[in-house]
Design a protein around this motif. Structure first.
Motif, PDB file in Angstrom:
ATOM      1  N   SER A 432       0.869  -1.184   0.000  1.00  0.00           N
ATOM      2  CA  SER A 432       0.000   0.000   0.000  1.00  0.00           C
ATOM      3  C   SER A 432       0.907   1.236   0.000  1.00  0.00           C
ATOM      4  O   SER A 432       1.146   1.852   1.040  1.00  0.00           O
ATOM      5  N   PHE A 433       1.395   1.554  -1.182  1.00  0.00           N
ATOM      6  CA  PHE A 433       2.454   2.558  -1.277  1.00  0.00           C
ATOM      7  C   PHE A 433       2.026   3.968  -0.900  1.00  0.00           C
ATOM      8  O   PHE A 433       2.852   4.805  -0.586  1.00  0.00           O
ATOM      9  N   ALA A 434       0.708   4.229  -0.965  1.00  0.00           N
ATOM     10  CA  ALA A 434       0.268   5.598  -0.713  1.00  0.00           C
ATOM     11  C   ALA A 434       0.257   5.947   0.776  1.00  0.00           C
ATOM     12  O   ALA A 434       0.087   7.117   1.128  1.00  0.00           O
ATOM     13  N   VAL A 435       0.409   4.953   1.648  1.00  0.00           N
ATOM     14  CA  VAL A 435       0.430   5.259   3.092  1.00  0.00           C
ATOM     15  C   VAL A 435       1.776   4.851   3.699  1.00  0.00           C
ATOM     16  O   VAL A 435       2.408   3.903   3.245  1.00  0.00           O
ATOM     17  N   PRO A 436       2.203   5.579   4.723  1.00  0.00           N
ATOM     18  CA  PRO A 436       3.502   5.269   5.327  1.00  0.00           C
ATOM     19  C   PRO A 436       3.505   3.909   6.009  1.00  0.00           C
ATOM     20  O   PRO A 436       2.481   3.456   6.512  1.00  0.00           O
ATOM     21  N   MET A 437       4.674   3.290   6.016  1.00  0.00           N
ATOM     22  CA  MET A 437       4.837   2.012   6.704  1.00  0.00           C
ATOM     23  C   MET A 437       6.064   2.073   7.605  1.00  0.00           C
ATOM     24  O   MET A 437       7.120   2.529   7.178  1.00  0.00           O
ATOM     25  N   GLY A 438       5.906   1.621   8.838  1.00  0.00           N
ATOM     26  CA  GLY A 438       7.033   1.608   9.763  1.00  0.00           C
ATOM     27  C   GLY A 438       6.537   1.215  11.133  1.00  0.00           C
ATOM     28  O   GLY A 438       5.350   0.944  11.317  1.00  0.00           O
ATOM     29  N   GLY A 439       7.450   1.190  12.090  1.00  0.00           N
ATOM     30  CA  GLY A 439       7.075   0.680  13.396  1.00  0.00           C
ATOM     31  C   GLY A 439       7.043   1.748  14.462  1.00  0.00           C
ATOM     32  O   GLY A 439       7.640   2.820  14.324  1.00  0.00           O
ATOM     33  N   ILE A 440       6.318   1.436  15.550  1.00  0.00           N
ATOM     34  CA  ILE A 440       6.396   2.254  16.756  1.00  0.00           C
ATOM     35  C   ILE A 440       7.052   1.390  17.836  1.00  0.00           C
ATOM     36  O   ILE A 440       7.395   0.246  17.595  1.00  0.00           O
ATOM     37  N   LYS A 441       7.208   1.920  19.012  1.00  0.00           N
ATOM     38  CA  LYS A 441       7.916   1.252  20.112  1.00  0.00           C
ATOM     39  C   LYS A 441       9.259   0.719  19.592  1.00  0.00           C
ATOM     40  O   LYS A 441       9.959   1.436  18.875  1.00  0.00           O
ATOM     41  N   GLN A 442       9.589  -0.552  19.864  1.00  0.00           N
ATOM     42  CA  GLN A 442      10.927  -1.021  19.457  1.00  0.00           C
ATOM     43  C   GLN A 442      10.973  -1.523  18.014  1.00  0.00           C
ATOM     44  O   GLN A 442      11.944  -2.161  17.609  1.00  0.00           O
ATOM     45  N   SER A 443       9.916  -1.240  17.262  1.00  0.00           N
ATOM     46  CA  SER A 443       9.911  -1.699  15.867  1.00  0.00           C
ATOM     47  C   SER A 443      10.450  -0.655  14.908  1.00  0.00           C
ATOM     48  O   SER A 443      10.532  -0.925  13.703  1.00  0.00           O
ATOM     49  N   HIS A 449       7.582   4.551   2.199  1.00  0.00           N
ATOM     50  CA  HIS A 449       6.361   4.676   1.376  1.00  0.00           C
ATOM     51  C   HIS A 449       5.648   6.029   1.608  1.00  0.00           C
ATOM     52  O   HIS A 449       5.914   6.727   2.584  1.00  0.00           O
ATOM     53  N   GLY A 450       4.739   6.349   0.676  1.00  0.00           N
ATOM     54  CA  GLY A 450       4.001   7.601   0.759  1.00  0.00           C
ATOM     55  C   GLY A 450       4.937   8.795   0.575  1.00  0.00           C
ATOM     56  O   GLY A 450       6.108   8.647   0.217  1.00  0.00           O
TER      57      GLY A 450
END
Ligand code: NAD
Length: 503
Positions: A432-443, A449-450
């Motif tokens: 889903s390239f139009a929205v950001p992807m990544g982690g919170i906390k220790q991720s 993307h986006g």
């Protein structure tokens, strides 16, 4: 290995399935790393000045070549990782999609923007995006093409040079991709590889202007410290212990299909793969029975054809680690529902797709990332318990929800402490390239993307302007020298917030 000892040696790459040498690369010593960054630094200003359209032309040609040479690249990916052909294809298509997406939208994301000034009519403001310079990528082995080259595409399009340190286990597809970039006309020095282990990554981090790291949380922490020492910006894409929630009323057969796909794609060596499942007690037994039956139908093995569902793990050492977690969980009272065995008849790094139940809290598998074809299932009383337990982890990368209807699933998705939540899917976020992807906390820290996925490779710089009348903005303010003047200024100041369009 120390950097000095590493100089002038070659790194042999072996198939995790056959143990045969499938290629080799030159290990970089300290001097090679310094030289690579210097060459990148020398080439980058002209590249930045060339403008987006010229850079895009080269990336477009690269994407065409990737398509033409797909079969060759799939072979290389399978050679170095032991993954299935389908898992390798996902890599090539994801890199192609990265090119398509940023070719279509990158120019707009990086365009200079006019913004409202401090005082309407008298001042103006602009936001601009300037490349960092040399971006260093330090990347893992699970998706060597996506993470080694795919992530570098937006950095290059934004006007940076990229120096990539692929995983020492899987550098060959990155070598092939950098050759394709050169064939596409990318000027010398703008995309380079430096090979070796963590010591090479550590040295690279000392020299670049931005670090994009993908890998484990343990290494990510070291990268953040090293980047912090130099006060350079960075992003960290780290691990996960991703939950899947199944609510009563969900379409069970479909949920089982989605669960198995989300758990075992790439042999479970996917940062966003399902590692834990919380299923409402009312449907738990049915879900578990069907999940066991579906998991047992997966074909485990290695093949250049499309007839295998789950491939090898990256190495015997990684399979050892996965098995250690499974065996410890079993020894502490967990139940292996299916799988749970090494398959030396297929190769040194094969582990059967494994489902466990009743894994106790004391087991490492309960909380720590396994990064293999292993999932623990837990019954829960209701959706609230599922959310509480899903969130009870130091990680926060991705989650998956299967519910009776979209509205309920959405409500659950909003309560999950993860950078992404996917409804009726587990891995959808990566596509889903139009929205950001990544982690919170220790991720993790930062997003791919986006718009943010290309802007992260730039420094936001602002230019503001004022009328020159009366000495400009500062001169006008400096004229306030009486109570009446101050009252007038304050009145205008507060009035502004009441006028739509000037707020
Ligand atoms: P890793 O942290 O061991 O290694 C990653 C890279 O860092 C390798 O290139 C390695 O050589 C290098 N490295 C190691 N020590 C270093 C140091 N001190 N300084 C600089 N570089 C160093 O990770 P791995 O085992 O290769 O990959 C698996 C991990 O990656 C899993 O935790 C997985 O979840 C994570 N991952 C995350 C994402 C994401 O997008 N969030 C994607 C893929 C993989």
């Amino acid at each position: 290995m120390s950097l000095a000892a590493a100089e002038a040696t070659r790194l042999e790459i072996r198939s995790p399935v056959t143990g045969e040498v499938v290629g080799s690369v030159a290990r970089a010593g300290g001097e090679e790393i310094a030289r690579a960054v210097e060459r990148a630094r020398a080439a980058q200003p002209t590249w930045a000045e060339a403008g987006f359209r010229d850079r895009a032309r080269i990336v477009r040609r690269f994407a065409e070549r990737l398509k033409q040479r797909q079969e060759e690249i799939l072979d290389t990916l399978q050679d170095e990782t032991g993954k299935t052909r389908r898992d390798a294809l996902a890599e090539v298509l994801t890199v192609a999609r990265t090119c398509q997406y940023y070719l279509a939208h990158g120019r707009r994301f990086l365009a200079e923007r006019r913004r409202p000034g401090a005082v309407p009519g008298l001042t103006g403001a602009r936001e601009t995006f300037a490349p960092h310079g040399v971006v260093g990528f330090v990347t893992p082995w699970n998706y060597p093409l996506i993470l080694g080259i795919g992530d570098a595409i937006p950095a290059l399009l934004a006007g940076n040079a990229a120096v990539v340190k692929p995983s020492e286990l899987t550098p060959l597809s990155a070598v092939a991709a950098v050759e394709l970039l050169a064939e596409a006309g990318l000027p010398d020095g703008l995309a380079q590889l430096v090979h070796g282990g963590g010591e090479v990554g550590a040295e690279l981090v000392k020299r670049v202007d931005y670090v994009a790291f993908t890998g484990s949380a343990a290494t990510g922490r070291k990268i953040a410290v090293a980047a912090g020492e130099r006060l350079i910006p960075y992003s960290l894409e780290l691990g996960g212990k991703n939950p899947l929630v199944v609510l009563d009323g969900a379409p069970i057969d479909r949920a089982v299909e989605g669960f198995v796909a989300g758990a075992f794609f790439n042999s479970g060596q996917t940062c966003i793969a399902v590692e834990r499942a919380y299923v409402e007690r009312t449907i738990y037994d049915e879900f578990v029975d069907k999940a066991i039956a579906r998991t047992r139908r997966l074909a485990l093995g290695y093949s250049r054809q499309w007839d295998v569902d789950v491939g090898s793990l990256i190495s015997a050492a990684h399979a050892d680690k996965v098995m250690r977690q499974v065996e410890e969980a079993r020894d502490l009272g967990g139940e292996i529902l299916t799988g749970g065995r090494r398959r030396p008849d297929l190769g040194p790094a094969f582990v059967e797709p494994t489902l466990l139940a009743e894994v106790p809290r004391s087991a490492e598998l309960h909380d720590e990332e396994t990064f293999g074809p292993v999932v623990a299932l837990y019954p829960v009383d209701d959706a609230d318990e599922a959310v509480t337990r899903a969130n009870d982890t130091p990680y926060g990368l991705n989650a998956s929800i299967w519910g009776p209807d979209g509205r309920r699933s959405l409500a659950i998705a909003r309560r999950l402490d993860t950078g992404s939540a996917s409804i009726n899917s587990a891995l959808l976020i990566y596509h889903s390239f139009a929205v950001p992807m990544g982690g919170i906390k220790q991720s993790g820290v930062g997003r791919r993307h986006g718009a943010i996925g290309i802007r992260r490779f730039t420094q936001s710089r602002s230019i503001v302007s004022s009328t020159s009348l009366a000495g400009g903005y500062d001169g006008i303010l400096a004229r306030v020298g009486s109570a009446t003047g101050a009252r007038l200024l304050a009145a205008l100041f507060y009035l502004r917030a009441k006028i739509p369009g000037l707020r």
